[in-house]
Design a protein around this motif. Structure first.
Motif, PDB file in Angstrom:
ATOM      1  N   ARG A 303       0.822  -1.209   0.000  1.00 48.06           N
ATOM      2  CA  ARG A 303       0.000   0.000   0.000  1.00 48.06           C
ATOM      3  C   ARG A 303       0.859   1.262   0.000  1.00 48.06           C
ATOM      4  O   ARG A 303       0.492   2.275  -0.598  1.00 48.06           O
ATOM      5  CB  ARG A 303      -0.935  -0.004   1.218  1.00 48.06           C
ATOM      6  CG  ARG A 303      -2.086  -0.998   1.115  1.00 48.06           C
ATOM      7  CD  ARG A 303      -2.866  -1.095   2.403  1.00 48.06           C
ATOM      8  NE  ARG A 303      -2.057  -1.630   3.471  1.00 48.06           N
ATOM      9  CZ  ARG A 303      -2.522  -1.895   4.696  1.00 48.06           C
ATOM     10  NH1 ARG A 303      -3.793  -1.652   4.986  1.00 48.06           N
ATOM     11  NH2 ARG A 303      -1.718  -2.382   5.626  1.00 48.06           N
ATOM     12  N   THR A 304       2.035   1.182   0.657  1.00 47.48           N
ATOM     13  CA  THR A 304       2.940   2.334   0.636  1.00 47.48           C
ATOM     14  C   THR A 304       3.480   2.571  -0.768  1.00 47.48           C
ATOM     15  O   THR A 304       3.589   3.715  -1.224  1.00 47.48           O
ATOM     16  CB  THR A 304       4.110   2.110   1.623  1.00 47.48           C
ATOM     17  OG1 THR A 304       3.590   1.974   2.949  1.00 47.48           O
ATOM     18  CG2 THR A 304       5.087   3.275   1.586  1.00 47.48           C
ATOM     19  N   ILE A 305       3.806   1.481  -1.468  1.00 53.18           N
ATOM     20  CA  ILE A 305       4.298   1.593  -2.844  1.00 53.18           C
ATOM     21  C   ILE A 305       3.216   2.190  -3.746  1.00 53.18           C
ATOM     22  O   ILE A 305       3.477   3.097  -4.547  1.00 53.18           O
ATOM     23  CB  ILE A 305       4.732   0.214  -3.384  1.00 53.18           C
ATOM     24  CG1 ILE A 305       5.835  -0.400  -2.488  1.00 53.18           C
ATOM     25  CG2 ILE A 305       5.214   0.325  -4.830  1.00 53.18           C
ATOM     26  CD1 ILE A 305       7.101   0.403  -2.435  1.00 53.18           C
ATOM     27  N   GLY A 306       1.992   1.702  -3.608  1.00 49.64           N
ATOM     28  CA  GLY A 306       0.881   2.247  -4.395  1.00 49.64           C
ATOM     29  C   GLY A 306       0.621   3.703  -4.073  1.00 49.64           C
ATOM     30  O   GLY A 306       0.342   4.515  -4.969  1.00 49.64           O
ATOM     31  N   PHE A 307       0.721   4.050  -2.800  1.00 46.21           N
ATOM     32  CA  PHE A 307       0.549   5.427  -2.347  1.00 46.21           C
ATOM     33  C   PHE A 307       1.538   6.354  -3.048  1.00 46.21           C
ATOM     34  O   PHE A 307       1.177   7.426  -3.557  1.00 46.21           O
ATOM     35  CB  PHE A 307       0.754   5.454  -0.826  1.00 46.21           C
ATOM     36  CG  PHE A 307       0.765   6.819  -0.204  1.00 46.21           C
ATOM     37  CD1 PHE A 307      -0.342   7.640  -0.238  1.00 46.21           C
ATOM     38  CD2 PHE A 307       1.905   7.285   0.445  1.00 46.21           C
ATOM     39  CE1 PHE A 307      -0.339   8.896   0.359  1.00 46.21           C
ATOM     40  CE2 PHE A 307       1.936   8.535   1.049  1.00 46.21           C
ATOM     41  CZ  PHE A 307       0.802   9.336   1.002  1.00 46.21           C
ATOM     42  N   ILE A 308       2.795   5.926  -3.129  1.00 41.07           N
ATOM     43  CA  ILE A 308       3.838   6.749  -3.745  1.00 41.07           C
ATOM     44  C   ILE A 308       3.649   6.856  -5.255  1.00 41.07           C
ATOM     45  O   ILE A 308       3.819   7.930  -5.843  1.00 41.07           O
ATOM     46  CB  ILE A 308       5.231   6.178  -3.388  1.00 41.07           C
ATOM     47  CG1 ILE A 308       5.505   6.387  -1.897  1.00 41.07           C
ATOM     48  CG2 ILE A 308       6.328   6.818  -4.228  1.00 41.07           C
ATOM     49  CD1 ILE A 308       6.773   5.742  -1.396  1.00 41.07           C
ATOM     50  N   ILE A 309       3.294   5.757  -5.912  1.00 39.59           N
ATOM     51  CA  ILE A 309       3.061   5.789  -7.364  1.00 39.59           C
ATOM     52  C   ILE A 309       1.923   6.753  -7.696  1.00 39.59           C
ATOM     53  O   ILE A 309       2.014   7.560  -8.634  1.00 39.59           O
ATOM     54  CB  ILE A 309       2.753   4.375  -7.900  1.00 39.59           C
ATOM     55  CG1 ILE A 309       4.018   3.508  -7.840  1.00 39.59           C
ATOM     56  CG2 ILE A 309       2.223   4.433  -9.336  1.00 39.59           C
ATOM     57  CD1 ILE A 309       3.784   2.057  -8.220  1.00 39.59           C
ATOM     58  N   GLY A 310       0.839   6.690  -6.928  1.00 34.62           N
ATOM     59  CA  GLY A 310      -0.277   7.600  -7.136  1.00 34.62           C
ATOM     60  C   GLY A 310       0.125   9.053  -6.953  1.00 34.62           C
ATOM     61  O   GLY A 310      -0.310   9.940  -7.707  1.00 34.62           O
ATOM     62  N   LEU A 311       0.991   9.303  -5.973  1.00 32.64           N
ATOM     63  CA  LEU A 311       1.475  10.671  -5.742  1.00 32.64           C
ATOM     64  C   LEU A 311       2.287  11.191  -6.923  1.00 32.64           C
ATOM     65  O   LEU A 311       2.136  12.337  -7.345  1.00 32.64           O
ATOM     66  CB  LEU A 311       2.337  10.718  -4.480  1.00 32.64           C
ATOM     67  CG  LEU A 311       1.606  10.754  -3.141  1.00 32.64           C
ATOM     68  CD1 LEU A 311       2.596  10.649  -2.002  1.00 32.64           C
ATOM     69  CD2 LEU A 311       0.791  12.030  -3.014  1.00 32.64           C
ATOM     70  N   PHE A 312       3.154  10.333  -7.449  1.00 33.30           N
ATOM     71  CA  PHE A 312       3.974  10.748  -8.589  1.00 33.30           C
ATOM     72  C   PHE A 312       3.102  11.127  -9.789  1.00 33.30           C
ATOM     73  O   PHE A 312       3.369  12.117 -10.484  1.00 33.30           O
ATOM     74  CB  PHE A 312       4.948   9.636  -8.986  1.00 33.30           C
ATOM     75  CG  PHE A 312       6.160   9.541  -8.094  1.00 33.30           C
ATOM     76  CD1 PHE A 312       6.865  10.661  -7.731  1.00 33.30           C
ATOM     77  CD2 PHE A 312       6.599   8.311  -7.624  1.00 33.30           C
ATOM     78  CE1 PHE A 312       7.989  10.583  -6.917  1.00 33.30           C
ATOM     79  CE2 PHE A 312       7.722   8.212  -6.820  1.00 33.30           C
ATOM     80  CZ  PHE A 312       8.423   9.352  -6.457  1.00 33.30           C
ATOM     81  N   LEU A 313       2.054  10.345 -10.036  1.00 36.27           N
ATOM     82  CA  LEU A 313       1.151  10.656 -11.146  1.00 36.27           C
ATOM     83  C   LEU A 313       0.426  11.978 -10.899  1.00 36.27           C
ATOM     84  O   LEU A 313       0.276  12.803 -11.814  1.00 36.27           O
ATOM     85  CB  LEU A 313       0.135   9.534 -11.327  1.00 36.27           C
ATOM     86  CG  LEU A 313       0.646   8.233 -11.965  1.00 36.27           C
ATOM     87  CD1 LEU A 313      -0.439   7.175 -11.919  1.00 36.27           C
ATOM     88  CD2 LEU A 313       1.087   8.484 -13.402  1.00 36.27           C
ATOM     89  N   THR A 314      -0.012  12.180  -9.676  1.00 35.87           N
ATOM     90  CA  THR A 314      -0.729  13.413  -9.334  1.00 35.87           C
ATOM     91  C   THR A 314       0.171  14.641  -9.475  1.00 35.87           C
ATOM     92  O   THR A 314      -0.220  15.656 -10.070  1.00 35.87           O
ATOM     93  CB  THR A 314      -1.273  13.333  -7.892  1.00 35.87           C
ATOM     94  OG1 THR A 314      -2.062  12.142  -7.742  1.00 35.87           O
ATOM     95  CG2 THR A 314      -2.131  14.544  -7.571  1.00 35.87           C
ATOM     96  N   VAL A 315       1.376  14.536  -8.942  1.00 36.07           N
ATOM     97  CA  VAL A 315       2.324  15.652  -9.016  1.00 36.07           C
ATOM     98  C   VAL A 315       2.755  15.906 -10.452  1.00 36.07           C
ATOM     99  O   VAL A 315       3.016  17.044 -10.839  1.00 36.07           O
ATOM    100  CB  VAL A 315       3.544  15.374  -8.106  1.00 36.07           C
ATOM    101  CG1 VAL A 315       4.639  16.420  -8.325  1.00 36.07           C
ATOM    102  CG2 VAL A 315       3.115  15.368  -6.650  1.00 36.07           C
ATOM    103  N   SER A 316       2.785  14.857 -11.270  1.00 38.70           N
ATOM    104  CA  SER A 316       3.123  15.031 -12.687  1.00 38.70           C
ATOM    105  C   SER A 316       2.127  15.969 -13.365  1.00 38.70           C
ATOM    106  O   SER A 316       2.510  16.816 -14.185  1.00 38.70           O
ATOM    107  CB  SER A 316       3.131  13.677 -13.402  1.00 38.70           C
ATOM    108  OG  SER A 316       3.345  13.835 -14.786  1.00 38.70           O
ATOM    109  N   GLY A 317       0.854  15.855 -13.000  1.00 38.15           N
ATOM    110  CA  GLY A 317      -0.161  16.754 -13.551  1.00 38.15           C
ATOM    111  C   GLY A 317       0.079  18.188 -13.136  1.00 38.15           C
ATOM    112  O   GLY A 317      -0.054  19.117 -13.940  1.00 38.15           O
ATOM    113  N   LEU A 318       0.456  18.384 -11.852  1.00 40.09           N
ATOM    114  CA  LEU A 318       0.759  19.732 -11.369  1.00 40.09           C
ATOM    115  C   LEU A 318       1.962  20.330 -12.106  1.00 40.09           C
ATOM    116  O   LEU A 318       1.984  21.509 -12.431  1.00 40.09           O
ATOM    117  CB  LEU A 318       1.063  19.703  -9.870  1.00 40.09           C
ATOM    118  CG  LEU A 318      -0.093  19.385  -8.922  1.00 40.09           C
ATOM    119  CD1 LEU A 318       0.420  19.324  -7.495  1.00 40.09           C
ATOM    120  CD2 LEU A 318      -1.197  20.418  -9.050  1.00 40.09           C
ATOM    121  N   GLU A 319       2.950  19.488 -12.363  1.00 38.71           N
ATOM    122  CA  GLU A 319       4.167  19.961 -13.030  1.00 38.71           C
ATOM    123  C   GLU A 319       3.888  20.315 -14.491  1.00 38.71           C
ATOM    124  O   GLU A 319       4.284  21.377 -14.975  1.00 38.71           O
ATOM    125  CB  GLU A 319       5.243  18.867 -12.945  1.00 38.71           C
ATOM    126  CG  GLU A 319       6.483  19.111 -13.771  1.00 38.71           C
ATOM    127  CD  GLU A 319       7.335  20.251 -13.252  1.00 38.71           C
ATOM    128  OE1 GLU A 319       8.393  20.514 -13.851  1.00 38.71           O
ATOM    129  OE2 GLU A 319       6.947  20.908 -12.273  1.00 38.71           O
TER     130      GLU A 319
END
Length: 448
Positions: A303-319
């Motif tokens: 779940r921690t790994i999934g949490f981080i992958i989801g964050l990277f995708l979300t932050v990619s949109g912001l960037e």
């Protein structure tokens, strides 16, 4: 403009839900990441290239991703697979050590040497938490330490909550010293091409001084509380630490694997092996040493790994929509042209936000912001990086939800029958966090 508004709305909703803590963090970030890709990148922007950049799958076919003698900057806009593979490898390796009885053995061995006295136990477990968290994920360290502390408290008839709070603080502090100990540092380090020794040289001294400060602080906070009702159950003396080791050969192999992996991390700038390569090596070698690999893999905190992958995708949109450029401009306006003021702004901004929103998303968001700040303001990237590293790491300790290790420790304590309220946790952890942050700020400004 529409894409920026949509991206910002998605992130605000995500952070509000993370703060509420009612739903799975993994499910929340993966859902936010999926919506960001489908609605913002593919829908509003209409860019397949942006989606491909967010997924960052081309990282796997680049030689520098696996081997980069001399060191490279591994930053990419989308999913940082360096962080994902390295963290996965460390988690698999640590589960192998746990299965072999390493953590139970070391806790009982230390407790028996100290004759089960609560105050020496607290101070020693704080040092143990800090040392182990330098090389092992702080979440894992807290999980086994909390259980061991509760068991010892049961036999010794004292309240384990003071020890648990002190251990959580120390584990986070130790993890802040290296690149491999805390998820925010792993994200920052792999994103910006920093080495294990870069973190030791810049964060190590600060964390060592901080540990000395909090040892004294928690001693005076809890010296009277730990004496109350303290008795030693005779059954404790009959416990043999060696009984925690079910198979000595397996124990030796897993400890040897741990030693080799730490050596690879420490020498990666010399060997050219990158963090994802070391993570894959740790995973493969550990699984080869296990009779039932599937059983071990089920114990990993996916779940921690999934949490981080989801964050990277979300932050990619912001960037990619330019929202983070706006954030960089805002922080730049607060700091002005003064490098010293910029360091102060970064430390306290990231610390305050990390106290209430998990420091992993804070670190993820700040990586592209750091690059933008460094480029626009002509300031040294590394100096700004250490400010953000300390802000996210130490600020995240201040509340029960500021770091994943805090959440894990408080959750396990409640499951073991010792709930820790926000008020009680913050009463002791928040002043300590502010104290260490002030010291960190002074040392960063002095050293850089």
């Amino acid at each position: 403009m529409l894409s920026r508004v949509l991206a910002l709305v998605i992130v605000i909703v995500l952070f509000v839900e993370l703060l509420r803590g009612k739903r799975s963090r993994c499910l929340l970030t993966l859902s936010a990441g999926a919506v960001m890709v489908l609605v913002v990148l593919l829908g509003a922007m209409g860019s397949v290239d942006a989606v491909w950049e967010a997924l960052s799958l081309n990282s796997f076919v680049k030689l520098p991703f696996w081997y980069a003698h001399g060191g490279v900057t591994e930053f990419n806009v989308g999913i940082n697979w360096s962080t994902v593979l390295f963290l996965t490898g460390m988690m698999v390796m640590v589960e192998g050590m746990s299965e072999a009885g390493f953590f139970d053995w070391i806790c009982l061995k230390l407790a028996k040497q100290l004759k089960f006295r609560p105050m020496p136990l607290m101070l020693s477990f704080m040092i143990l938490a800090a040392l182990l968290s330098m090389f092992v994920d702080s979440i894992t360290v807290i999980l086994f330490l909390v259980v061991a502390t509760v068991r010892l408290a049961h036999f010794l008839k004292f309240d384990p909550v003071p020890l648990i709070i002190a251990e959580i603080f120390s584990a986070n502090l130790g993890g802040a010293a290296t690149m491999s100990g805390d998820p925010p540092n792993i994200i920052i380090g792999t994103s910006l091409g920093l080495s294990f020794w870069d973190f030791i040289r810049n964060n190590g001294v600060i964390c060592l001084v901080g540990l000395g400060m909090v040892l004294v602080y928690f001693y005076f906070c809890f010296r009277n509380k730990l004496k109350a009702g303290y008795t030693v159950d005779p059954a404790l003396w009959e416990m043999n630490p060696g009984d925690a080791i079910l198979n000595r050969k397996t124990f030796g192999i897993r400890v040897a694997i741990f030693g080799v992996v730490i050596l690879l991390i420490a020498t990666h700038t010399l060997t050219g092996l990158t963090m994802p390569t070391i993570g894959v090596i740790a995973t493969v070698v550990t699984l080869l040493s296990v009779r039932y690999p599937r059983s071990l893999l089920r114990q990993v905190e996916w779940r921690t790994i999934g949490f981080i992958i989801g964050l990277f995708l979300t932050v990619s949109g912001l960037e990619q929509t330019g929202v983070l450029d706006g954030m960089a401009l805002f922080l730049g306006s607060l700091g002005g042209e003064s490098k010293e003021m910029m360091v102060i702004v970064l430390i306290w901004f990231t610390a305050i936000v990390s106290a209430f929103v998990d420091n992993i998303p804070m670190a993820t968001v700040m990586v592209p912001v750091l690059l933008s700040l460094s480029g626009n303001l002509d300031m040294d990237l590394h100096t700004l990086t250490w400010a953000v590293s300390k802000g996210t790491d130490i600020g995240g300790i201040a509340t029960p939800i500021g770091a994943s290790a805090n959440v894990a420790g408080v959750t396990v304590a409640a499951q073991e029958g010792h709930p820790i309220t926000w008020r009680r946790y913050c009463k002791y952890a928040m002043p300590a966090a502010v104290m260490v942050l002030v010291m960190s700020m002074v040392l960063i400004l002095t050293l850089h």
